[in-house]
Motif scaffolding. Sequence first.
Motif, PDB file in Angstrom:
ATOM      1  N   UNK A 112     -11.216  -9.256  -6.672  1.00 17.99           N
ATOM      2  CA  UNK A 112     -10.286  -9.261  -5.552  1.00 17.99           C
ATOM      3  C   UNK A 112     -11.046  -9.249  -4.241  1.00 17.99           C
ATOM      4  N   UNK A 113     -11.131 -10.434  -3.661  1.00 18.89           N
ATOM      5  CA  UNK A 113     -11.706 -10.583  -2.327  1.00 18.89           C
ATOM      6  C   UNK A 113     -11.165 -11.872  -1.734  1.00 18.89           C
ATOM      7  N   UNK A 114     -11.017 -11.876  -0.427  1.00 19.36           N
ATOM      8  CA  UNK A 114     -10.433 -13.044   0.218  1.00 19.36           C
ATOM      9  C   UNK A 114     -10.836 -13.092   1.681  1.00 19.36           C
ATOM     10  N   UNK A 117      -6.317 -13.062   6.294  1.00 18.33           N
ATOM     11  CA  UNK A 117      -6.171 -11.994   7.279  1.00 18.33           C
ATOM     12  C   UNK A 117      -5.748 -10.682   6.621  1.00 18.33           C
ATOM     13  N   UNK A 118      -4.878 -10.792   5.618  1.00 16.88           N
ATOM     14  CA  UNK A 118      -4.349  -9.609   4.951  1.00 16.88           C
ATOM     15  C   UNK A 118      -4.366  -9.803   3.441  1.00 16.88           C
ATOM     16  N   UNK A 119      -4.712  -8.755   2.720  1.00 20.70           N
ATOM     17  CA  UNK A 119      -4.734  -8.772   1.266  1.00 20.70           C
ATOM     18  C   UNK A 119      -3.549  -7.954   0.775  1.00 20.70           C
ATOM     19  N   UNK A 120      -2.773  -8.550  -0.117  1.00 21.51           N
ATOM     20  CA  UNK A 120      -1.591  -7.882  -0.652  1.00 21.51           C
ATOM     21  C   UNK A 120      -1.745  -7.695  -2.153  1.00 21.51           C
ATOM     22  N   UNK A 121      -1.375  -6.514  -2.625  1.00 20.60           N
ATOM     23  CA  UNK A 121      -1.348  -6.242  -4.066  1.00 20.60           C
ATOM     24  C   UNK A 121       0.112  -6.149  -4.488  1.00 20.60           C
ATOM     25  N   UNK A 140      -5.209  -2.058  -0.388  1.00 18.86           N
ATOM     26  CA  UNK A 140      -4.687  -3.322   0.128  1.00 18.86           C
ATOM     27  C   UNK A 140      -4.109  -3.136   1.530  1.00 18.86           C
ATOM     28  N   UNK A 141      -4.072  -4.231   2.294  1.00 23.29           N
ATOM     29  CA  UNK A 141      -3.374  -4.189   3.579  1.00 23.29           C
ATOM     30  C   UNK A 141      -1.878  -4.055   3.351  1.00 23.29           C
ATOM     31  N   UNK A 162      -1.362  -0.702   5.113  1.00 22.84           N
ATOM     32  CA  UNK A 162      -0.929  -0.945   6.489  1.00 22.84           C
ATOM     33  C   UNK A 162       0.542  -1.345   6.516  1.00 22.84           C
ATOM     34  N   UNK A 163       0.969  -2.047   5.451  1.00 23.65           N
ATOM     35  CA  UNK A 163       2.322  -2.599   5.388  1.00 23.65           C
ATOM     36  C   UNK A 163       2.898  -2.385   3.988  1.00 23.65           C
ATOM     37  N   UNK A 164       4.165  -1.988   3.944  1.00 24.97           N
ATOM     38  CA  UNK A 164       4.923  -1.893   2.692  1.00 24.97           C
ATOM     39  C   UNK A 164       5.826  -3.128   2.637  1.00 24.97           C
ATOM     40  N   UNK A 165       5.877  -3.791   1.480  1.00 27.40           N
ATOM     41  CA  UNK A 165       6.700  -4.989   1.306  1.00 27.40           C
ATOM     42  C   UNK A 165       7.824  -4.676   0.322  1.00 27.40           C
ATOM     43  N   UNK A 166       9.065  -4.856   0.759  1.00 30.61           N
ATOM     44  CA  UNK A 166      10.223  -4.506  -0.063  1.00 30.61           C
ATOM     45  C   UNK A 166      11.185  -5.687  -0.132  1.00 30.61           C
ATOM     46  N   UNK A 167      11.719  -5.949  -1.314  1.00 32.09           N
ATOM     47  CA  UNK A 167      12.754  -6.968  -1.464  1.00 32.09           C
ATOM     48  C   UNK A 167      13.892  -6.419  -2.311  1.00 32.09           C
ATOM     49  N   UNK A 168      13.701  -6.377  -3.618  1.00 31.42           N
ATOM     50  CA  UNK A 168      14.769  -5.891  -4.509  1.00 31.42           C
ATOM     51  C   UNK A 168      15.104  -4.423  -4.263  1.00 31.42           C
ATOM     52  N   UNK A 169      14.162  -3.672  -3.740  1.00 30.78           N
ATOM     53  CA  UNK A 169      14.376  -2.254  -3.483  1.00 30.78           C
ATOM     54  C   UNK A 169      15.398  -1.966  -2.400  1.00 30.78           C
ATOM     55  N   UNK A 170      15.821  -3.009  -1.668  1.00 23.43           N
ATOM     56  CA  UNK A 170      16.863  -2.834  -0.643  1.00 23.43           C
ATOM     57  C   UNK A 170      18.088  -3.691  -0.981  1.00 23.43           C
ATOM     58  N   UNK A 171      18.308  -3.896  -2.279  1.00 22.70           N
ATOM     59  CA  UNK A 171      19.451  -4.696  -2.718  1.00 22.70           C
ATOM     60  C   UNK A 171      20.430  -3.863  -3.537  1.00 22.70           C
TER      61      UNK A 171
END
Length: 191
Positions: A112-114, A117-121, A140-141, A162-171
């Motif tokens: 895992x390297x890239x 700008x931001x790395x997401x897991x 991860x960022x 740095x950032x939390x990513x949510x989709x189904x968790x707010x449905x």
Amino acid sequence: MTKIKICGLMTESDIKAVNQAVPDYAGFIFAEGRHHVELEQVIKLRKLLDPKIISVGVFVDAPINVMLEAVYSGAISIIQLHGNESEKLVDRLKDLDMKVIQVFKLPTNKIIQTHADLLMIDSGSGDGKKLDWSSLLLKPNILAGAIDINNVATAIKQVAPDIIDVSRGVETDNKKDPLKIKQIVNKVHKL
């Protein structure tokens, strides 16, 4: 302060809910699947979206011209690569001054390297599976994967993304729920 991205937006009512909650990022999924949106639709939704909210386009192994068209149209500001895209593509996008998020799905046998700008897991392909956050070997960022109001504080405490990513968790019933969006955005911004 941890930021938050609400992903999988598809409708004007989704945009209204997001505008009321004011997350830091809004995600539109161009890849096939339940949350798929077409560029014309995203252009319209972006015009309704609060200008303070940064728009992100999620792509899975899409041609570069498709991604660039989404940026140049004004629909999105950041390209999220959620497939098997190469570092060569990341570098090409960066050479064109694109802001790029590179997603790694766990478990992975890749190093895992890239240069993105931001790395997401993430736990997979947006399938709502929860990660074992305590087992992550890197910070991860952006963290995604079955995050909701009940576990977001633990995710932030254990991983410190740095950032939390949510989709189904707010449905609720497969639709974005304005109350859930407001609650999780408020909680993340307070943590």
